[in-house]
Design an enzyme around this catalytic site. Structure first.
Site, PDB file in Angstrom:
ATOM      1  CB  SER A   1      -7.398  -4.487  -0.714  1.00 25.30           C
ATOM      2  OG  SER A   1      -8.006  -5.325   0.256  1.00 25.30           O
TER       3      SER A   1
ATOM      4  CE1 TYR B   1      -2.583  -4.523   2.174  1.00 24.04           C
ATOM      5  CE2 TYR B   1      -4.885  -4.865   2.789  1.00 24.04           C
ATOM      6  CZ  TYR B   1      -3.838  -5.048   1.890  1.00 24.04           C
ATOM      7  OH  TYR B   1      -4.045  -5.747   0.729  1.00 24.04           O
TER       8      TYR B   1
ATOM      9  CE  LYS C   1      -3.303  -2.996  -1.066  1.00 23.09           C
ATOM     10  NZ  LYS C   1      -2.622  -3.128  -2.381  1.00 23.09           N
TER      11      LYS C   1
END
Length: 318
Positions: A84, A97, A101
């Site tokens: 991402s 998060y 990533k």
């Protein structure tokens, strides 16, 4: 096959049944991603952190291990991990998060070095794609979010699928360890950090205030600007493509602040403050400028450094 992506027994069984059914397993795509928590990392629940790490990083690592042992180690193949753009730089509220990533992108590159030349390992790093997972990022406000992207739209699944298919194909024989950004251009402009933020600014007619409002508007913020001089305020509004509301306050000249020697040995510039306020990307901003433009000194640091100290967790050192 239904199952948890980070369940090692499920992984082993899936690899086994795939080889039994098709006689081989040449390609692997790690697409699973989770984000069970939102908020500052300083308050992050450790169980949520572990879950995010296991779902986004450990699962991908284990799947590569499984297919390597089961088939690719002796016969080669190709792997694509779905990372991402959140792994490229900090984004307040989804730090856990983001970190997973970023780690997944690094795992991709580590595997590319370890498993070449017979196994290619690449990744894609999408921005906001219109999927159920990302619904909270655009639902009911897509018209506000999309203009921040140079291509003026959010991604759709096929935008990502076509690039993944390319990386898995024989058309990419000399690519490995790459993390391809698929983002409609949004990371080029930095607009993603201020796309729908509200900024209230006073004293925008000249100098520092004008520089700030232009900078904030340039990165996609929604700006409400105020100035004692209606004509000057209207000119700034027109410059950034906005509209001016009428009215003018009575003028009252403020006493001129005294200048003091300081370490930077120069007067501050409007751009100093504009750039410093850009450090608060990702937050709603209320900036009230009490000093008149012209003499901008403040002891040991310029106004720009002072604003940085206010807006940043740690004061800058000269």
């Amino acid at each position: 096959m239904a199952g948890r992506s980070d369940d090692i027994e499920h992984q082993a069984d899936t690899v086994k049944q795939t080889i039994e059914a098709f006689g081989r397993i040449d390609l692997l795509v790690n697409n699973t991603g989770i984000n069970p928590v939102y908020g500052p990392m300083v308050d992050l629940d450790l169980d949520a952190a572990r879950k995010t790490f296991e779902g986004n990083c450990l699962a991908a690592l284990l799947w590569v291990q499984q297919v390597h042992r089961g088939w690719m180690g002796e016969r080669g193949g190709s792997v694509v991990n779905v990372s991402s753009v959140a792994g490229l730089k900090p984004a307040p509220g989804i730090g856990s998060y983001d970190a997973t990533k970023a780690m997944l992108s690094h795992i991709t590159q580590e595997f590319a070095v370890e498993l070449g030349p017979d196994i290619h390992v690449n990744a894609v790093a999408p921005a906001v794609v219109k999927t159920r997972f990302a619904t909270a990022l655009y639902q009911d406000r897509e018209d506000e979010v999309a203009p921040a992207y140079p291509l003026k739209r959010l991604g759709v699944p096929s935008d990502i699928g076509s690039v993944v298919a390319f990386l898995l194909s024989e058309d990419a024989p000399w690519m490995t360890g790459q993390v391809l950004v698929i983002d409609g251009g949004v990371t080029l402009t930095g607009a993603s950090e201020m796309d729908v933020r509200g900024v209230a600014l006073t004293g925008v007619g000249h100098g520092v205030g004008r520089a700030i409002v232009c900078r904030m508007a340039a990165v996609g913020a929604r700006v409400v600007a105020n100035d004692i001089d209606g004509e000057a305020g209207s000119a700034v509004a027109a410059e950034v493509g906005g509209q001016a509301a009428g009215g003018e306050a009575p003028r009252q000249r403020a006493p001129r602040p005294r200048c003091c020697p300081h370490g930077l040995k120069r007067l501050g510039q409007p751009e100093d403050i504009a750039a410093s306020l850009a450090l608060c990307q990702g937050k709603a901003v209320l900036a009230v400028l009490c000093l008149r433009p012209g003499h901008q000194k403040s002891g040991p640091a310029s106004i720009g450094a002072l604003v940085s100290a206010i807006m940043s967790p740690v004061a800058p050192r000269e």
